[in-house]
Motif scaffolding. Sequence first.
Motif, PDB file in Angstrom:
ATOM      1  N   LEU A  63       0.799  -1.229   0.000  1.00 54.65           N
ATOM      2  CA  LEU A  63       0.000   0.000   0.000  1.00 54.65           C
ATOM      3  C   LEU A  63       0.830   1.277   0.000  1.00 54.65           C
ATOM      4  O   LEU A  63       0.273   2.375   0.025  1.00 54.65           O
ATOM      5  N   ASN A  64       2.165   1.125  -0.022  1.00 52.04           N
ATOM      6  CA  ASN A  64       3.051   2.297   0.017  1.00 52.04           C
ATOM      7  C   ASN A  64       2.745   3.182   1.222  1.00 52.04           C
ATOM      8  O   ASN A  64       2.734   4.394   1.126  1.00 52.04           O
ATOM      9  N   LYS A  65       2.498   2.546   2.381  1.00 49.67           N
ATOM     10  CA  LYS A  65       2.128   3.281   3.596  1.00 49.67           C
ATOM     11  C   LYS A  65       3.109   2.954   4.711  1.00 49.67           C
ATOM     12  O   LYS A  65       3.426   1.782   4.928  1.00 49.67           O
ATOM     13  N   ASN A  66       3.555   3.975   5.403  1.00 48.32           N
ATOM     14  CA  ASN A  66       4.308   3.744   6.629  1.00 48.32           C
ATOM     15  C   ASN A  66       3.332   3.830   7.791  1.00 48.32           C
ATOM     16  O   ASN A  66       3.002   4.922   8.263  1.00 48.32           O
ATOM     17  N   LEU A  67       2.864   2.686   8.249  1.00 49.03           N
ATOM     18  CA  LEU A  67       1.893   2.683   9.345  1.00 49.03           C
ATOM     19  C   LEU A  67       2.582   3.178  10.617  1.00 49.03           C
ATOM     20  O   LEU A  67       3.735   2.822  10.877  1.00 49.03           O
ATOM     21  N   SER A  68       1.883   3.977  11.415  1.00 51.90           N
ATOM     22  CA  SER A  68       2.461   4.461  12.671  1.00 51.90           C
ATOM     23  C   SER A  68       2.480   3.326  13.691  1.00 51.90           C
ATOM     24  O   SER A  68       1.759   2.331  13.550  1.00 51.90           O
ATOM     25  N   THR A  69       3.291   3.502  14.746  1.00 52.99           N
ATOM     26  CA  THR A  69       3.381   2.490  15.806  1.00 52.99           C
ATOM     27  C   THR A  69       1.992   2.204  16.380  1.00 52.99           C
ATOM     28  O   THR A  69       1.631   1.060  16.632  1.00 52.99           O
ATOM     29  N   GLU A  70       1.210   3.291  16.572  1.00 50.28           N
ATOM     30  CA  GLU A  70      -0.142   3.153  17.119  1.00 50.28           C
ATOM     31  C   GLU A  70      -1.033   2.340  16.166  1.00 50.28           C
ATOM     32  O   GLU A  70      -1.774   1.454  16.604  1.00 50.28           O
ATOM     33  N   GLU A  71      -0.944   2.646  14.874  1.00 52.35           N
ATOM     34  CA  GLU A  71      -1.773   1.920  13.890  1.00 52.35           C
ATOM     35  C   GLU A  71      -1.422   0.441  13.851  1.00 52.35           C
ATOM     36  O   GLU A  71      -2.298  -0.429  13.785  1.00 52.35           O
ATOM     37  N   VAL A  72      -0.115   0.145  13.914  1.00 54.79           N
ATOM     38  CA  VAL A  72       0.317  -1.260  13.895  1.00 54.79           C
ATOM     39  C   VAL A  72      -0.245  -1.981  15.116  1.00 54.79           C
ATOM     40  O   VAL A  72      -0.790  -3.088  15.014  1.00 54.79           O
ATOM     41  N   LYS A  73      -0.147  -1.323  16.269  1.00 53.98           N
ATOM     42  CA  LYS A  73      -0.633  -1.910  17.519  1.00 53.98           C
ATOM     43  C   LYS A  73      -2.133  -2.209  17.404  1.00 53.98           C
ATOM     44  O   LYS A  73      -2.615  -3.277  17.803  1.00 53.98           O
ATOM     45  N   GLN A  74      -2.858  -1.264  16.853  1.00 49.82           N
ATOM     46  CA  GLN A  74      -4.312  -1.450  16.723  1.00 49.82           C
ATOM     47  C   GLN A  74      -4.653  -2.572  15.737  1.00 49.82           C
ATOM     48  O   GLN A  74      -5.510  -3.412  16.010  1.00 49.82           O
ATOM     49  N   ILE A  75      -3.961  -2.594  14.607  1.00 52.23           N
ATOM     50  CA  ILE A  75      -4.230  -3.659  13.629  1.00 52.23           C
ATOM     51  C   ILE A  75      -3.936  -5.019  14.254  1.00 52.23           C
ATOM     52  O   ILE A  75      -4.736  -5.959  14.131  1.00 52.23           O
ATOM     53  N   VAL A  76      -2.807  -5.115  14.955  1.00 54.35           N
ATOM     54  CA  VAL A  76      -2.448  -6.399  15.566  1.00 54.35           C
ATOM     55  C   VAL A  76      -3.491  -6.814  16.599  1.00 54.35           C
ATOM     56  O   VAL A  76      -3.851  -7.996  16.697  1.00 54.35           O
ATOM     57  N   SER A  77      -4.045  -5.866  17.333  1.00 53.13           N
ATOM     58  CA  SER A  77      -5.067  -6.255  18.307  1.00 53.13           C
ATOM     59  C   SER A  77      -6.347  -6.701  17.595  1.00 53.13           C
ATOM     60  O   SER A  77      -7.009  -7.642  18.041  1.00 53.13           O
ATOM     61  N   PHE A  78      -6.657  -6.085  16.468  1.00 53.84           N
ATOM     62  CA  PHE A  78      -7.804  -6.580  15.666  1.00 53.84           C
ATOM     63  C   PHE A  78      -7.530  -8.015  15.206  1.00 53.84           C
ATOM     64  O   PHE A  78      -8.394  -8.894  15.316  1.00 53.84           O
ATOM     65  N   LEU A  79      -6.314  -8.274  14.724  1.00 52.23           N
ATOM     66  CA  LEU A  79      -5.981  -9.620  14.238  1.00 52.23           C
ATOM     67  C   LEU A  79      -6.089 -10.648  15.369  1.00 52.23           C
ATOM     68  O   LEU A  79      -6.469 -11.795  15.133  1.00 52.23           O
ATOM     69  N   ASP A  80      -5.758 -10.227  16.599  1.00 54.04           N
ATOM     70  CA  ASP A  80      -5.904 -11.126  17.756  1.00 54.04           C
ATOM     71  C   ASP A  80      -7.347 -11.596  17.933  1.00 54.04           C
ATOM     72  O   ASP A  80      -7.597 -12.724  18.351  1.00 54.04           O
ATOM     73  N   ALA A  81      -8.294 -10.700  17.622  1.00 49.16           N
ATOM     74  CA  ALA A  81      -9.708 -11.033  17.793  1.00 49.16           C
ATOM     75  C   ALA A  81     -10.180 -12.064  16.764  1.00 49.16           C
ATOM     76  O   ALA A  81     -11.294 -12.574  16.841  1.00 49.16           O
TER      77      ALA A  81
END
Length: 349
Positions: free
Chosen positions: A312-330
């Motif tokens: 996606l040519n995106k540098n995800l922020s630390t916060e965004e990565v953390k949030q995505i990973v918590s979604f993936l945990d669900a």
Amino acid sequence: MLALLMLAALLSCNQPGKKEHEQNAAVPVEAEDSTLITARNIFKSLPAVAENKENAITEPKVKLGKLLYYDTRLSKAGNISCNSCHNLNTAGVDNKAVSPGDAGKPGTRNSPTVFNAALHNMQFWDGRAKDVEEQAGMPILNPVEMAIPHKGFLVDRLSGVKLYQDMFKEAFPGEDKPITYGNLQKAIGAFERTLLTPSRFDKYMNGDKNAITAEEKAGMNVFISSGCIACHNGVGIGGGSLQRFGVVTDYRTLTRSKTEDEGLKKVSSKKEDKDKFKVAGLRNVAGTYPYFHDGSIASLDSAVIIMGKAQLNKNLSTEEVKQIVSFLDALSGDVNADAKTFPPQLEKK
Ligand code: HEC
Ligand code: HEC
């Protein structure tokens, strides 16, 4: 002319409203819960089993399939079973970058999970098998994996086992010679079709709004708004199509992959298929480390960062990565307890 214009204006006002989206929903939701409505348009909750019209799921077939899945007699020297590389007690994988075969020699690709795989539109990292039934026949004959020399070899071996004589007969009633390679594929396939893992995310999709946390919901929104859903969607949150790994950047510069793997191109010999791989299904991804087709990346955080950059040519922020990973945990769930229990018939006496 004026009448035509008025008609066009009238028609354009007549857009389908929110109600239309709600029709697919398992439980109707209030119009204001737009997040859930959006989620239901992109993802799908799990069915009870993954049906195949050509291979009805019956109890005797599933029982036989489970036995075969755990039986090391499906490998030439008897060292490994399907469960060695796709361990049902560890998210359907072996957590190794690549797996050793019957003779101890490592393969070249990471073992994907068998959990929910039956719901994917295709099997393998390059999609070269159409369903779990076709797929099940392949590792057995793969010289680096289970190394059975030919189909007849295994049919003869199993035909000499009383337990299999009885179980094939029960699973394929009315057949003259039920122990065939094709029936073995059907039985293993039927078993795999029961390996579904309902998660908290499915509860949410089915209308329990509190089944996922605010952080996980925020992660889902980032996952949606960043564009991950262009590829990771549907019931498997992936598994639906083959896409280039490295839309923006060659994946090798990000993964430092040691093996040279061009994915679909090796199967199709078409230049435009270079580096196309099956979009990984993300259910249970928290437990299926290491990541990518070669197991080159150990942590889920890193895999998410690489996806942002490469796709996606995106540098995800630390916060965004953390949030995505918590979604993936669900998205993590488990298969039924019986599937995970080693069959007592196979215990060494
Ligand atoms: C030596 C390890 C090993 C053994 C044994 C093994 N597999 Fe696999 N399996 C793999 C690897 C590696 C891949 C991916 C290969 C590829 O994509 O080219 C795979 C792919 C799969 C897939 C595709 C999943 C997906 O998402 O695309 C399924 C399903 C599967 N195996 C089921 C089985 C079954 C059933 C057996 C037993 C008959 C079995 N495997 C035996 C290593 C193994
Ligand atoms: C253009 C399609 C596309 C987009 C967009 C995309 N992915 Fe992927 N994703 C893939 C493909 C293809 C793979 C498999 C790559 C491989 O291993 O060869 C993959 C693999 C992954 C994996 C590794 C799974 C595993 O089991 O190894 C994760 C995690 C992942 N994606 C998350 C994301 C996230 C998060 C986003 C959004 C930031 C995203 N993806 C955007 C196509 C895409």
